[in-house]
Design a protein around this motif. Structure first.
Motif, PDB file in Angstrom:
ATOM      1  N   THR A  57       2.976  21.173 -35.896  1.00  0.00           N
ATOM      2  CA  THR A  57       2.793  19.897 -36.631  1.00  0.00           C
ATOM      3  C   THR A  57       1.955  19.183 -36.041  1.00  0.00           C
ATOM      4  O   THR A  57       1.004  18.293 -36.642  1.00  0.00           O
ATOM      5  N   TRP A  58       1.894  19.102 -34.934  1.00  0.00           N
ATOM      6  CA  TRP A  58       0.800  18.306 -34.078  1.00  0.00           C
ATOM      7  C   TRP A  58      -0.553  18.794 -34.350  1.00  0.00           C
ATOM      8  O   TRP A  58      -1.507  17.882 -34.740  1.00  0.00           O
ATOM      9  N   GLN A  60      -1.535  20.245 -37.430  1.00  0.00           N
ATOM     10  CA  GLN A  60      -1.851  19.902 -38.623  1.00  0.00           C
ATOM     11  C   GLN A  60      -2.139  18.463 -38.674  1.00  0.00           C
ATOM     12  O   GLN A  60      -3.047  17.876 -39.532  1.00  0.00           O
ATOM     13  N   ASN A  61      -1.570  17.535 -37.955  1.00  0.00           N
ATOM     14  CA  ASN A  61      -1.728  16.040 -38.015  1.00  0.00           C
ATOM     15  C   ASN A  61      -3.068  15.981 -37.686  1.00  0.00           C
ATOM     16  O   ASN A  61      -4.042  14.865 -38.332  1.00  0.00           O
ATOM     17  N   VAL A  65      -6.437  14.047 -39.793  1.00  0.00           N
ATOM     18  CA  VAL A  65      -7.218  12.748 -39.514  1.00  0.00           C
ATOM     19  C   VAL A  65      -8.678  13.171 -39.131  1.00  0.00           C
ATOM     20  O   VAL A  65      -9.532  12.515 -39.554  1.00  0.00           O
ATOM     21  N   VAL A 310       0.040  11.145 -29.743  1.00  0.00           N
ATOM     22  CA  VAL A 310       0.631  11.269 -31.030  1.00  0.00           C
ATOM     23  C   VAL A 310       1.916  12.408 -30.681  1.00  0.00           C
ATOM     24  O   VAL A 310       1.562  13.530 -30.313  1.00  0.00           O
ATOM     25  N   GLN A 311       2.877  11.962 -31.101  1.00  0.00           N
ATOM     26  CA  GLN A 311       4.142  12.856 -30.802  1.00  0.00           C
ATOM     27  C   GLN A 311       4.498  13.436 -29.587  1.00  0.00           C
ATOM     28  O   GLN A 311       4.910  14.501 -29.337  1.00  0.00           O
TER      29      GLN A 311
END
Length: 430
Positions: A57-58, A60-61, A65, A310-311
């Motif tokens: 998920t990290w 893909q984010n 961006v 992020v996360q």
């Protein structure tokens, strides 16, 4: 959920307990096995399900961006199950490095492959070109730095009778590096050679690999990478100006597992992201590690604190669990795993320990003063504090450095939940 591909496991598979009859890998979730309950035979290599999902998920984010795509390097895991996770999470395709790896990916139905090497050798070329000829849904991209290779590929394409050209990217290297044209002029000459083979070859973009660049400091490494990426973009623009590309949106591909943020930054700074498909190839983000790529991520954190935050950033998802085999000295424990079980570019890192059949609710951090001094084939020499509670029969978890060289030592790795319950497994094909 990890999709399995029907490998059979039995007690000849590392980690499977003695007396276990053969069973399909996707049935392992029904066994009720738990690592902390000693249901598996240690040592075992584990993947932590929550951290795999988090890292995917990290990334893909990050890609969303940055306006980039990823073809994760499959040589890291050589696991069709993990390839499938990456494709389902939006990967553009899978990157591979050898003819054998391509054969594995094709056997399991993967339809878009980026071959991050020159395609050479009679058997390898014939295998790929026949796949292209026989499957109209198969997309294959390879790279080249040689007019000799260009001519060889063109002859083979003509002999095979391809009805669509082979996609080729020209590779730009750097002095002292690995493969790739050493100058822009040489790269342009190769690009023109590809473009001239109309109907047989198609110039699909430009490619480079910056992952081995090292300066004396992090700042010096960044400057080296930035300068190299600038040259790669110069090559792309010159090919574009000369009308050599065979597609409206050619590929610029770079970005190993160390500097992918710099690749995205460079394209946006040069203002060409909208004209090219930016394709990254990081393979190690999915599992991350406790050594090489942990340090690389710390450098990313310094370059881009907001991105790294992020996360919570990437998490190490790969562990090797083993027993304390002996405690022959106050400050030494021998652990029952070694070079046959884990990568050893950097020594493994002791993370946590657990005493079976005790009141411990969960594994506990090992604390300070634990260091792997060396590995033998089947033994790990662990330096410990004299007052360490470790005893023979205790279980200890190690983080590793460079996940590629741990995956290749296991036919199957076990996927666990937060309680170390085995929820699935993945197969590898090295």
């Amino acid at each position: 959920m990890i999709k399995n591909f029907h490998l059979m496991l039995d007690d000849c598979t590392k980690g499977i307990p003695a007396g276990t009859s053969p069973f399909p890998i996707d049935e392992i979730r029904n066994k009720g096995w738990n690592v902390l309950a000693e249901d598996l035979a240690l040592p075992v290599a584990l993947l932590k399900q929550r951290d795999i999902q988090h890292n995917s998920t990290w990334m893909q984010n990050f890609l969303a961006v940055g306006g980039a795509q990823i073809a994760p390097h499959g040589k890291t895991t050589m696991s069709p199950e993990l390839f499938n996770v990456q494709m389902e999470d939006g990967a553009w395709g899978i990157t591979l490095a050898t003819a054998h790896q391509v054969q594995v990916a094709r056997k399991f139905g993967f339809r878009r492959i980026f071959f991050a090497n020159q395609l050479i050798g009679k058997a390898a070329i014939a295998g790929v070109l026949n796949e292209i000829k026989n499957d109209p849904t198969f997309e294959f991209y390879c790279i080249t730095d040689s007019l000799v290779n260009v001519a060889e590929l063109a002859r083979a394409a003509a002999k095979t009778g391809l009805t669509r050209p082979l996609n080729v990217l020209v590779e730009l290297g750097y002095q002292g590096g690995r493969t790739g044209c050493r100058t822009l002029e040489e790269a342009l000459s190769v690009a023109r050679g590809i473009a001239a083979e109309t109907g047989r070859l198609a110039l699909a973009g430009v490619e480079g690999f910056e992952g081995l660049m090292r300066g004396k400091t992090a700042a010096e490494s960044k400057a080296m990478v930035d300068a190299y990426l600038s040259r790669l973009i110069d090559l792309a623009e010159e090919c574009e100006t000369a009308g050599l590309f065979a597609t409206r949106q050619p590929i610029i591909s770079a970005g190993g597992s160390q500097y992918y943020d710099l690749v995205v930054d460079q394209l946006h700074e040069r203002g060409i992201a909208s004209r090219f498909l930016l394709l990254l190839r990081s393979g190690c983000y999915l599992t991350h590690d406790s050594g090489l790529y942990r340090r690389a991520f710390e450098q990313l954190r310094e370059r881009n604190p907001a991105l790294a935050a992020v996360q919570g950033g990437l998490r190490p998802a790969l562990e090797v669990w083993a027993y304390v085999q002996s405690r022959p000295e106050d400050r030494k424990a021998i652990i029952n795993f070694g070079k046959r079980d884990a990568s050893h570019d950097d020594p493994p890192v002791a993370l946590s320990w657990y005493r079976p059949s005790s009141a411990m609710p969960a594994p506990q951090p090992v604390g300070e003063g634990y260091r792997v001094s060396r590995l033998n084939d089947q033994h790990c020499h662990l330096e410990i504090p004299a007052e360490s509670p470790l005893a023979v029969g205790d279980m200890i978890a190690f983080g590793i450095s460079h996940p590629c060289l741990t995956f290749d030592k296991w036919r199957a790795l076990y996927v666990v939940d937060d309680t170390y319950q085995v929820v699935s497994a993945i197969s590898t094909y090295f």
